[in-house]
Design an enzyme around this catalytic site. Structure first.
Site, PDB file in Angstrom:
ATOM      1  N   SER A  48       0.867  -1.180   0.000  1.00  0.00           N
ATOM      2  CA  SER A  48       0.000   0.000   0.000  1.00  0.00           C
ATOM      3  C   SER A  48       0.899   1.223   0.000  1.00  0.00           C
ATOM      4  O   SER A  48       2.066   1.152   0.397  1.00  0.00           O
ATOM      5  CB  SER A  48      -0.886  -0.012   1.255  1.00  0.00           C
ATOM      6  OG  SER A  48      -1.497   1.246   1.459  1.00  0.00           O
TER       7      SER A  48
ATOM      8  N   TYR B  69      -2.113  -1.300  10.529  1.00  0.00           N
ATOM      9  CA  TYR B  69      -2.187  -1.576   9.092  1.00  0.00           C
ATOM     10  C   TYR B  69      -0.945  -1.026   8.388  1.00  0.00           C
ATOM     11  O   TYR B  69      -0.303  -1.722   7.590  1.00  0.00           O
ATOM     12  CB  TYR B  69      -3.447  -0.951   8.506  1.00  0.00           C
ATOM     13  CG  TYR B  69      -3.545  -1.066   7.003  1.00  0.00           C
ATOM     14  CD1 TYR B  69      -3.946  -2.254   6.414  1.00  0.00           C
ATOM     15  CD2 TYR B  69      -3.231   0.020   6.180  1.00  0.00           C
ATOM     16  CE1 TYR B  69      -4.031  -2.366   5.029  1.00  0.00           C
ATOM     17  CE2 TYR B  69      -3.317  -0.084   4.805  1.00  0.00           C
ATOM     18  CZ  TYR B  69      -3.717  -1.280   4.232  1.00  0.00           C
ATOM     19  OH  TYR B  69      -3.785  -1.384   2.862  1.00  0.00           O
TER      20      TYR B  69
END
Length: 300
Positions: free
Chosen positions: A143, A156
């Protein structure tokens, strides 16, 4: 002289979290290139439905990426059905959102198990198979949060930083050994899947579609490269921002509203995702709904 794109015709590709979102779009993109695809997902029924809809001999198998035996079985089944593995796309992941101090320990552990241990298990298993033939390509979905910590998604972000670092280290090992095996790490911004439901895009960078990420993955397989930013402009922004002192980098983040993108959430729109994602690991007791629901997730 420009490099010639590699043909993916007849290549065997396994995709984790392949029943929906980025995984499904990637399967579709690879099929169009002539690849033979296996999708693995915790939701076997949905995976089988997706495989039928995609057609072209696509197969589906149950996969719990947090379980090494399950991952080995998935790749064994893929090779038995389609032939030796050429490509592994580690796509499965979850994104629970909350202030870090409000996050329960079970949610943190679940993220690490799925987002990181799942990538570790799959990459090790795939590499052992690929080393026997001296070729192959592993694609790890990280990401843009793997390059900078994003408030509201601390754990995350940590898992995605780990995926980037893991991939860089493996690439280094392969280069030292003179291996022909390739590895790529894909770093998208927000993508229009259930994982990002209830979120608002940052300024100046529009939300991407699963097909945009799939196209970038296919391109990286045809013309191998390690860093794959989606959209490509994020890579340019990252290069420019990294030369700034911390205060400057944080100012850019505020200007783009990147510091609030995971904090300012429409909880009513996100609740369904959070509930389903909180049940994304079979080892958890599904009879109990988590006490705090800004904490859950699902495959991208």
């Amino acid at each position: 002289m420009a490099k010639q794109p590699r043909s993916l015709q007849g290549q065997v590709a396994a995709i984790t979290g392949g029943a929906r979102g980025i995984g499904r779009a990637t399967a579709s993109g690879l099929i169009r290139e002539g690849a033979r695809v296996a999708i693995g997902d915790l939701d076997l029924e949905l995976a089988e439905q997706t495989a039928r809809e995609l057609g072209s001999g696509t197969v589906a198998f149950e996969l719990d990426v947090t379980n090494r035996d399950s991952f080995e079985r998935f790749l064994d089944q893929t090779e038995e059905a389609l032939g030796p593995l050429d490509v592994l796309v580690n796509n499965a992941g979850i994104m629970p959102l909350s202030r870090f101090v409000d996050e329960d320990d079970a949610t943190a552990i679940r993220q690490i198990d799925i987002n990181l241990h799942g990538v570790i298990y799959g990459t090790k298993s795939a590499l052992r198979r690929m080393e026997q033939r001296g070729r192959g390509h592993i694609v790890n979905i990280a990401s843009s949060a793997g390059k900078s910590g994003v408030p509201g998604g601390a754990t995350y972000s940590a898992t995605k930083h780990a995926v980037v670092g893991l991939s860089e280290a493996i690439r280094g090992e392969l280069q030292v050994e003179g291996s022909a095996i390739e590895i790529s790490v894909v770093m998208p911004v927000l993508v229009n899947t259930e994982l990002t439901s209830g979120l608002t895009a940052t300024r100046g960078i529009k939300t991407q579609q699963p097909e945009d990420v799939a196209e970038a993955i296919v391109d990286a397989l045809k013309l191998p490269r390690f860093d794959v930013f989606v959209p490509k402009s994020v890579g340019t922004i990252h290069k420019l921002v990294t030369v700034l002192p911390r205060g400057g980098r944080e100012a850019v983040g505020r200007a783009l509203k990147a510091d609030r993108v995971l904090l300012e959430i429409d909880q009513s729109r996100r609740r369904g995702y959070e509930v389903r994602a909180a049940q994304s690991e079979p080892a958890l007791d599904r009879a109990e709904e988590p006490a705090q629901l800004p904490s859950g997730g699902d495959s991208s």
